[in-house]
Design an enzyme around this catalytic site. Structure first.
Site, PDB file in Angstrom:
ATOM      1  N   GLU A  24     -31.722  24.652  15.336  1.00  0.00           N
ATOM      2  CA  GLU A  24     -32.029  26.197  15.260  1.00  0.00           C
ATOM      3  C   GLU A  24     -31.896  26.369  13.567  1.00  0.00           C
ATOM      4  O   GLU A  24     -31.023  26.308  13.057  1.00  0.00           O
ATOM      5  CB  GLU A  24     -31.029  26.954  15.762  1.00  0.00           C
TER       6      GLU A  24
ATOM      7  N   CYS B 212     -30.783  34.402   9.637  1.00  0.00           N
ATOM      8  CA  CYS B 212     -31.905  33.725   9.588  1.00  0.00           C
ATOM      9  C   CYS B 212     -33.281  34.014  10.069  1.00  0.00           C
ATOM     10  O   CYS B 212     -34.233  33.608   9.533  1.00  0.00           O
ATOM     11  CB  CYS B 212     -31.415  32.684  10.854  1.00  0.00           C
TER      12      CYS B 212
HETATM   13  P1  NAD Z   1     -23.664  25.315   6.882  1.00  0.00           P
HETATM   14  O1  NAD Z   1     -23.440  24.869   5.363  1.00  0.00           O
HETATM   15  O2  NAD Z   1     -22.629  25.995   7.438  1.00  0.00           O
HETATM   16  O3  NAD Z   1     -24.084  23.981   7.447  1.00  0.00           O
HETATM   17  C1  NAD Z   1     -24.280  23.939   9.233  1.00  0.00           C
HETATM   18  C2  NAD Z   1     -23.490  22.689   9.441  1.00  0.00           C
HETATM   19  O4  NAD Z   1     -23.881  21.701   8.886  1.00  0.00           O
HETATM   20  C3  NAD Z   1     -21.995  22.957   9.247  1.00  0.00           C
HETATM   21  O5  NAD Z   1     -21.300  22.807  10.398  1.00  0.00           O
HETATM   22  C4  NAD Z   1     -21.664  21.794   8.223  1.00  0.00           C
HETATM   23  O6  NAD Z   1     -20.365  21.124   8.297  1.00  0.00           O
HETATM   24  C5  NAD Z   1     -22.929  20.849   8.547  1.00  0.00           C
HETATM   25  N1  NAD Z   1     -23.400  20.048   7.218  1.00  0.00           N
HETATM   26  C6  NAD Z   1     -23.616  20.659   6.163  1.00  0.00           C
HETATM   27  N2  NAD Z   1     -23.990  19.672   5.344  1.00  0.00           N
HETATM   28  C7  NAD Z   1     -24.099  18.417   6.287  1.00  0.00           C
HETATM   29  C8  NAD Z   1     -24.174  16.984   5.741  1.00  0.00           C
HETATM   30  N3  NAD Z   1     -25.069  16.690   4.457  1.00  0.00           N
HETATM   31  N4  NAD Z   1     -24.463  16.160   6.885  1.00  0.00           N
HETATM   32  C9  NAD Z   1     -23.851  16.491   8.073  1.00  0.00           C
HETATM   33  N5  NAD Z   1     -23.540  17.722   8.372  1.00  0.00           N
HETATM   34  C10 NAD Z   1     -23.551  18.736   7.442  1.00  0.00           C
HETATM   35  O7  NAD Z   1     -24.758  26.129   7.090  1.00  0.00           O
HETATM   36  P2  NAD Z   1     -26.229  26.477   6.427  1.00  0.00           P
HETATM   37  O8  NAD Z   1     -26.990  25.391   6.421  1.00  0.00           O
HETATM   38  O9  NAD Z   1     -26.004  26.883   5.048  1.00  0.00           O
HETATM   39  O10 NAD Z   1     -26.698  27.824   7.144  1.00  0.00           O
HETATM   40  C11 NAD Z   1     -27.888  28.484   6.843  1.00  0.00           C
HETATM   41  C12 NAD Z   1     -28.997  27.923   7.522  1.00  0.00           C
HETATM   42  O11 NAD Z   1     -28.979  28.231   8.568  1.00  0.00           O
HETATM   43  C13 NAD Z   1     -30.250  28.888   7.002  1.00  0.00           C
HETATM   44  O12 NAD Z   1     -31.262  28.122   6.778  1.00  0.00           O
HETATM   45  C14 NAD Z   1     -30.636  29.981   8.171  1.00  0.00           C
HETATM   46  O13 NAD Z   1     -31.873  30.483   8.234  1.00  0.00           O
HETATM   47  C15 NAD Z   1     -30.215  28.940   9.262  1.00  0.00           C
HETATM   48  N6  NAD Z   1     -29.634  29.445  10.581  1.00  0.00           N
HETATM   49  C16 NAD Z   1     -30.671  29.411  11.455  1.00  0.00           C
HETATM   50  C17 NAD Z   1     -30.054  30.253  12.572  1.00  0.00           C
HETATM   51  C18 NAD Z   1     -31.123  29.945  13.860  1.00  0.00           C
HETATM   52  O14 NAD Z   1     -30.575  30.498  15.162  1.00  0.00           O
HETATM   53  N7  NAD Z   1     -32.135  29.605  13.690  1.00  0.00           N
HETATM   54  C19 NAD Z   1     -28.996  30.821  12.765  1.00  0.00           C
HETATM   55  C20 NAD Z   1     -28.170  30.825  11.519  1.00  0.00           C
HETATM   56  C21 NAD Z   1     -28.343  30.217  10.519  1.00  0.00           C
END
Ligand code: NAD
Length: 510
Positions: A209, A243
């Site tokens: 997602e 998102c």
């Molecule tokens: P985040 O930084 O919390 O990362 C998400 C998860 O990935 C965390 O649990 C983190 O521990 C893990 N993570 C981060 N870097 C990592 C790595 N290098 N290796 C392994 N795991 C790692 O969240 P984010 O990515 O900043 O979230 C925002 C993004 O998520 C935006 O792009 C948003 O559009 C998207 N999003 C999508 C939805 C959906 O339903 N499609 C919902 C919410 C957010």
């Protein structure tokens, strides 16, 4: 052994006992999850206030309500979702049982994001529990206060079957080394690729997602005032960290000033003249994201807002005008309260602009409905017909000439709340889907079951050697002829009724 490895091992051991399969067990766990969000409402509210400056009512409305709805829906429909699903019979399967049996996959890893940390972490868990899986839940470390509350989950759910592992990138990476039966990841596309890479090592299926830039086209002939109210709401909710928030506006230059004017009015109406001291306007999650978002303003003209306070991670609701397609703000998902307007020469150019970029998670189009369309619609409603009638030519063309996870006409975000619509992206915005029955199916294996009897061996002669021309002819008849057995059955029933009626007339009425 690492904490992460141990958690997965214990979850697998619990899953292998078969304990998660009975429907009563799943329903009990779902009800316990419901109890968690109600009994811990204050903890959740306080944590979200600290993480994202969300107000109590906003937390209830945008994190909890949807989750509660998903739990209730799963509890009420589980028996139907989990039941065998009969499929159409053919001449070859006429006397067999042919059906699809949804079965649990095993141990599911759920990796959550921070922007709606409860909703995007626990809604996939609803699907995992309903489908009879064990799960390891990894909340985002970025929303650290909410992650702490999530550590209380094992007080409510079966602690052997459902594990919560908190921590940052190293912990997530350690989890990703383990073998799961499905990985459900919510977050950005860059990490999405790492998740998919790790999953590939074990041939583990994934749901990703993700996000990206969701465009919003405003047709010059629509009610711009109403369009701007809905766009302002969708953009600045949670300080733009949604998102499916409209990332940028596409419109003709002739309406740009009106759009800016209307958005300005809405910002004042929704968040007062001073959003910074207004309790219902959020904050950027941390300084890293604050700096990233502020840097996106470089080289663009601010039409509304633009002020900020780094010490509070505050960025005012901001609109940029006449933004160039190559500008900094157009290079990545904004994920903050900045709304660029890009002017285009009508719908065709807007569609071309959208199609030259990655497929979005959501695509918004605002266009007034035609009068003829409205009349047709009401006529169909009166007739009880379900025909989908597309009102406007603009909406129709946008649907047929673009691709996106979802398309929403004349509103923003609210498709997320409809459990009957699959929620997910396409291409760079994600793979897989959830919500309602889609979440159940996504985390189930849909097993094909064909139960035959050890009789009617004569029919099988045509497949056994020697493969003669005669047998091939029969195989063609059995495999390629589309026989509508349901219609045959109907005709047979009618014939029986006619015969019965004829018998009654002949026997008693003459
Ligand atoms: P985040 O930084 O919390 O990362 C998400 C998860 O990935 C965390 O649990 C983190 O521990 C893990 N993570 C981060 N870097 C990592 C790595 N290098 N290796 C392994 N795991 C790692 O969240 P984010 O990515 O900043 O979230 C925002 C993004 O998520 C935006 O792009 C948003 O559009 C998207 N999003 C999508 C939805 C959906 O339903 N499609 C919902 C919410 C957010």
């Amino acid at each position: 052994m690492s904490r992460e490895k141990l958690a997965v091992q214990q979850a697998r051991k619990a899953f292998l006992t078969g304990g998660s399969k009975p429907l009563e067990y799943r329903i009990k766990q779902l009800k316990n999850l419901h109890r968690f969000i109600t009994e811990r409402a204050t903890d959740i509210t306080n944590a979200l206030r600290k993480d994202l400056y969300k107000s109590e009512n906003a937390t209830q409305m945008f994190e909890i309500l949807g989750l509660e709805g998903e739990i209730n829906l799963a509890v009420s429909n589980l028996a139907e979702w989990a039941a065998p699903r009969p499929v159409n019979k053919t001449l070859l399967t006429i006397s067999d049982d042919v059906y699809i049996q949804p079965e649990p996959l095993g141990v599911v890893l759920i990796i959550g994001a921070w922007n709606y940390p409860i909703a995007v972490t626990l809604q996939p868990l609803v699907g995992a529990i309903a489908a009879g899986n064990a799960a390891v839940v990894k909340p985002s470390e970025v929303s650290s206060h909410t992650a702490k509350v999530m550590e209380l989950l094992p007080l409510y759910l079966d602690p052997e079957m459902y594990k919560v592992v908190t921590g940052g990138v190293p912990e997530t990476q350690e989890l990703l080394k383990q073998r799961f039966d499905h990985i459900f990841y919510t977050g950005n596309s860059t990490v999405g690729k790492l998740v998919m890479e790790a999953a590939a090592r074990h041939l583990t299926p994934v749901t990703l997602e993700l996000g990206g830039k969701s465009p919003c086209y405003i047709d010059k002939n629509c009610d711009i005032r109403i369009a701007c109210r809905r766009i302002t709401w969708g953009k600045y909710m949670n300080c733009g960290q949604t998102c499916i928030a409209p990332d940028y506006i596409l419109c003709e230059s002739s309406i740009q000033d009106k759009v800016i004017n209307e958005i300005q009015k809405c910002i004042q109406e929704f968040y007062t003249k001073d959003p910074k001291s207004f309790a219902d306007y959020g904050r950027i999650i941390n300084q890293r994201h604050f700096k990233r978002i502020m840097a996106l303003l470089e080289g663009s003209t601010v039409a509304i807002g633009g002020d900020s306070d780094e010490s509070e991670c505050y960025i005012a609701p901001t609109v940029l005008r006449d933004v160039a397609s190559g500008s900094k703000v157009m290079q990545e998902e904004i994920f903050g309260p900045i709304l660029p307007i890009i002017t285009v020469n009508g719908l065709n150019e807007a569609i071309q602009f959208i199609n030259e970029r990655e497929k979005p998670l959501a695509l918004y189009v605002f266009s007034s409905s035609s009068k003829v369309g409205r009349v047709m619609h009401y006529f169909q409603l009166l007739n009880g017909k379900q025909t989908i009638y597309i009102f406007s030519q603009v909406i129709k063309q946008m649907i047929s000439e673009t691709s996106s996870g979802a398309l929403l006409a004349n509103d923003c975000l609210v498709h997320f709340t409809i459990s009957d619509l699959p929620f997910g992206g396409v291409g760079n915005s994600g793979t897989g889907r959830y919500h309602g029955k889609y979440g159940f199916d996504q985390l189930s294996h849909l097993r094909s079951c064909l139960i035959k009897k050890l009789n009617m061996e004569g029919v099988n002669q045509m497949r056994y050697p020697p493969h003669t021309t005669e047998k091939l002819r029969w195989a063609r008849v059995f495999l390629l002829k589309q026989v509508n057995l349901a219609r045959w059955r109907q005709m047979a029933q009618v014939a029986m009724l006619v015969a019965l009626a004829a018998f009654v007339v002949k026997r008693f009425l003459r």
